[in-house]
Design a protein around this motif. Structure first.
Motif, PDB file in Angstrom:
ATOM      1  N   THR A 198       0.702  -1.447  -0.035  1.00 53.57           N
ATOM      2  CA  THR A 198       0.015  -0.082   0.098  1.00 53.57           C
ATOM      3  C   THR A 198       0.947   1.244  -0.155  1.00 53.57           C
ATOM      4  O   THR A 198       1.787   1.286   0.885  1.00 53.57           O
ATOM      5  N   THR A 213      -1.289  -0.884  -4.486  1.00 47.92           N
ATOM      6  CA  THR A 213      -2.593   0.000  -4.274  1.00 47.92           C
ATOM      7  C   THR A 213      -2.340   1.173  -3.711  1.00 47.92           C
ATOM      8  O   THR A 213      -1.399   1.578  -2.775  1.00 47.92           O
ATOM      9  N   ARG A 247      -6.047   0.153  -9.288  1.00 42.90           N
ATOM     10  CA  ARG A 247      -5.062   0.128  -8.233  1.00 42.90           C
ATOM     11  C   ARG A 247      -5.255   1.611  -7.646  1.00 42.90           C
ATOM     12  O   ARG A 247      -4.745   1.587  -6.267  1.00 42.90           O
ATOM     13  N   THR A 279      -7.199  -0.027   4.263  1.00 41.29           N
ATOM     14  CA  THR A 279      -6.150  -1.027   3.504  1.00 41.29           C
ATOM     15  C   THR A 279      -4.920  -1.274   4.426  1.00 41.29           C
ATOM     16  O   THR A 279      -4.039  -1.896   4.008  1.00 41.29           O
TER      17      THR A 279
END
Length: 259
Positions: A20, A44, A64, A89
């Motif tokens: 992330t 992401t 994404r 996330t």
């Protein structure tokens, strides 16, 4: 032989699948490029900026990318941003502090309030976001990439403002200090210092033939950079390719600072 550790391939070292990332100032220019690059590597990517409509366009290009409005000069916005990311996330693996502004004023004319506002975006914001990300990392590997500039390394007078240079130079000092404090926490902090790349902020300079000639004359490769030429440096600092690199400044400047 059994018991040997698996050595990752070069492609695996740069792979960000499952990671992330947050890129600030992602609505245009280098920030938008950085978001695309990290997403293409599998991450992401939370793309943050004030101009939400541009972030929405960026998100349409890649599933994404997650657009989120944020003014990084606002403490409340920074806290809300990190709380949302962590809640949706989880803790960040990569933080790219890219958002930056300039006052456009010459040093003799720049008012102290304008100077402080530039630092709020270019220096205080990155520090606070780094702090928030590190607090919730909880032993995870975290790579913080502070986007400085050659203006933070060497003087570019008569071009460039005092507040912008001060903020970018301060970001380099901050990078080294945080790296020293957080190395044992598995948090790496490095700075990326781009040379002359065309952005919205410096478009007028690139459109001026005399200024463009000045850039070409004083750059070893005799030309400005192309945004794609920052991709490798960003991925190196963000990924497992640089696990033993921290507190460093990586200049991607065509040789400008080596003169």
């Amino acid at each position: 032989m059994t018991g040997q550790a698996t050595v990752p391939t070069p492609a695996e070292i740069f792979d960000l699948t499952g990671r992330t990332a947050l890129v600030t100032g992602a609505s245009s220019g280098l920030g938008a490029r950085f978001a695309r690059t990290l997403a293409a590597a599998g991450a992401t990517v939370w793309a943050a900026a004030r101009r939400k409509e541009r972030l929405d366009e960026l998100a349409l290009e890649n599933a994404r990318v997650r657009p989120v409005a944020c003014d990084v000069s606002s403490e409340a916005d920074r806290i809300a941003l990190m709380e949302r990311i962590t809640g949706e996330t989880g803790p960040l693996d990569v933080l790219v502090n890219n958002a930056g502004v300039g006052s456009g004023a010459r040093p003799l004319d720049e008012e102290s309030g304008a100077f402080a506002q530039v630092l709020a975006t270019n220096l205080i914001g990155p520090f606070h976001l780094a702090q928030l990300a590190a607090k919730v990392a909880d032993g995870r590997e975290l790579s913080i990439v502070n986007v400085s500039s050659i203006v933070g390394v060497v003087a570019t007078a008569p071009r460039g403002g005092a507040s912008y240079a001060a903020g970018k130079a301060g970001l380099i000092g901050l990078t080294r200090q945080l790296a020293g404090h957080w190395g044992t926490r598995h948090v790496r902090v490095n700075a990326l210092a781009p040379g002359w790349f065309r952005t919205e902020m410096n478009a007028a300079m690139f459109d001026d033939p005399a200024s463009l000639k000045w850039i070409e004359r004083n750059t070893m490769v005799r030309r400005p950079g192309s945004p794609a030429e920052l991709d490798g440096a960003l991925l190196f600092l963000a990924s497992a390719a640089s696990t033993y690199v921290t507190g460093q400044v990586l200049a991607v400047d065509g040789g400008w600072t080596a003169r």
